[in-house]
Design an enzyme around this catalytic site. Structure first.
Site, PDB file in Angstrom:
ATOM      1  N   TYR A   1       1.392   5.164   6.683  1.00  5.62           N
ATOM      2  CA  TYR A   1       0.002   5.043   6.926  1.00  5.62           C
ATOM      3  C   TYR A   1      -0.547   4.236   5.932  1.00  5.62           C
ATOM      4  O   TYR A   1      -1.212   3.311   6.100  1.00  5.62           O
ATOM      5  CB  TYR A   1      -0.519   6.385   6.661  1.00  5.62           C
TER       6      TYR A   1
ATOM      7  N   LYS B   1      -2.259   0.500   6.446  1.00  6.88           N
ATOM      8  CA  LYS B   1      -3.713   0.447   6.260  1.00  6.88           C
ATOM      9  C   LYS B   1      -3.854  -0.597   5.120  1.00  6.88           C
ATOM     10  O   LYS B   1      -4.963  -1.551   4.902  1.00  6.88           O
ATOM     11  CB  LYS B   1      -4.535   1.808   5.566  1.00  6.88           C
TER      12      LYS B   1
END
Ligand SMILES: NC(=O)c1ccc[n+]([C@@H]2O[C@H](COP(=O)([O-])OP(=O)(O)OC[C@H]3O[C@@H](n4cnc5c(N)ncnc54)[C@H](O)[C@@H]3O)[C@@H](O)[C@H]2O)c1
Length: 301
Positions: free
Chosen positions: A171, A175
């Site tokens: 993640y 991101k």
């Protein structure tokens, strides 16, 4: 239903729940016509349902606004094309893409499976690419045809992408990639009348319910600081014509706070003017570290 986005056509991905739902409602209140996209998956990205998107459309219509629902998977390139086409077919054009959809599969790095890695990178990073790519093809053509384009891409990064977050390697990588993608989009797309900015939000949604459990009740603050609706005013402004001269920026936003992320910059430097010997490098690196600001904390450390 009128305001700073009067007549703008806006796609919000992952708008059936959480922060995206608040964006869709806020854009509608500001006068925009909204395509409410959501695949209706679980927090881990499983299953699927059209109900969350349809319900947000109904809410907007009950408020007197205009909205249509779309169930595309943002990370499927052809379906992302269908999403852009939905906006054009329903409302005659497209002005703003808010890339927000995503899910999490948190796991320590050493335990992260290949499937988990691929799913997270796909939904966030490829999802941001696929929708924006289709939208930009449309905007570039309009620009080449001599039509006025005043378009916006608003991406969703995360504190995890800017500083790192324990248990969220895939993640955080995705991101962080979205933050870098934003910089490149801003640098390349200005010539077509397109800006690109990103937000790193913090709000209470199903994604963060546990993390923010302690912060949920703060009666003294006078307002619900972790309400996901607090993130949307900045996003609506970024989607409006007023933000034309702002591009390539990453904003952190939570509660009543908006801050500008001051990202990677070249720090202290030593230039020997020749190739370094390996046994000289240690002293040089330690000198650089002694001159540098310490890095910000990785979330969860
Ligand atoms: N909540 C926070 O504090 C926080 C912090 C940093 C970043 N974010 C980011 O903000 C965004 C919104 O998160 P949220 O907290 O509102 O989560 P959420 O789970 O409430 O909402 C995400 C929505 O995206 C949808 N979705 C997932 N995969 C999709 C796909 N492939 N195509 C279309 N829709 C899909 C889901 O069905 C869901 O409705 C995410 O990108 C998240 O990573 C949230």
């Amino acid at each position: 239903m009128s305001g700073i986005c009067d007549g703008r056509v806006v796609i919000v991905t992952g708008a059936g729940r959480g922060i995206g739902r608040e964006h869709a409602l806020a854009f509608a209140r500001a006068g925009a016509k909204v395509v409410v996209n959501d695949l209706g998956v679980s927090l881990q990205g499983e299953g699927g349902s059209q109900t969350p998107a349809d319900e947000v459309v109904k809410e907007i219509q009950e408020l007197g606004g205009e909205a249509v629902s779309n169930g595309s998977d943002v990370a499927d390139f052809a379906q992302a094309g269908e999403l852009v086409k939905t906006a054009i077919d329903a409302f005659g054009g497209l002005d703003v893409v808010v890339n927000n959809a995503g899910f999490v599969r948190d796991r320590m790095f050493v335990s992260t499976s290949e499937d988990e890695w691929d799913a997270i990178v796909r939904v966030h990073l490829k999802g941001h690419y696929a929708v924006a790519s289709n939208a930009c093809a449309y905007w570039r053509q309009r620009s080449k045809d001599g039509q006025a384009v005043d378009a916006r891409i608003i991406n969703t990064s995360s504190g995890a992408g800017l500083q790192g977050s324990i248990g969220q390697s895939a993640y955080s990588a995705a991101k962080g990639g979205i933050a870098a993608l934003t910089l490149v989009q801003a640098a390349e797309l200005g010539r077509y009348g397109i800006t690109s900015n990103a937000i790193a939000p913090s709000a209470r949604t199903r994604m963060t319910e546990e993390v923010f459990a302690e912060m949920m009740a703060r009666p003294d603050e006078g307002f619900d600081a972790m309400h996901p609706g607090n993130v949307s005013p900045l996003v609506v402004w970024l989607g409006s014509p007023e933000s034309r001269d702002v591009t390539g920026r990453i904003f952190e936003v939570a509660g009543g706070s908006i801050s500008l992320a001051d990202g990677w910059r070249t720090g202290p430097e030593l230039d020997k003017g020749a190739r370094w010997e390996p046994d000289e490098v240690g002293a040089a690196v330690h000198e650089l570290l002694s001159k540098a600001e310490p890095p910000q904390k990785v979330y969860g450390t």
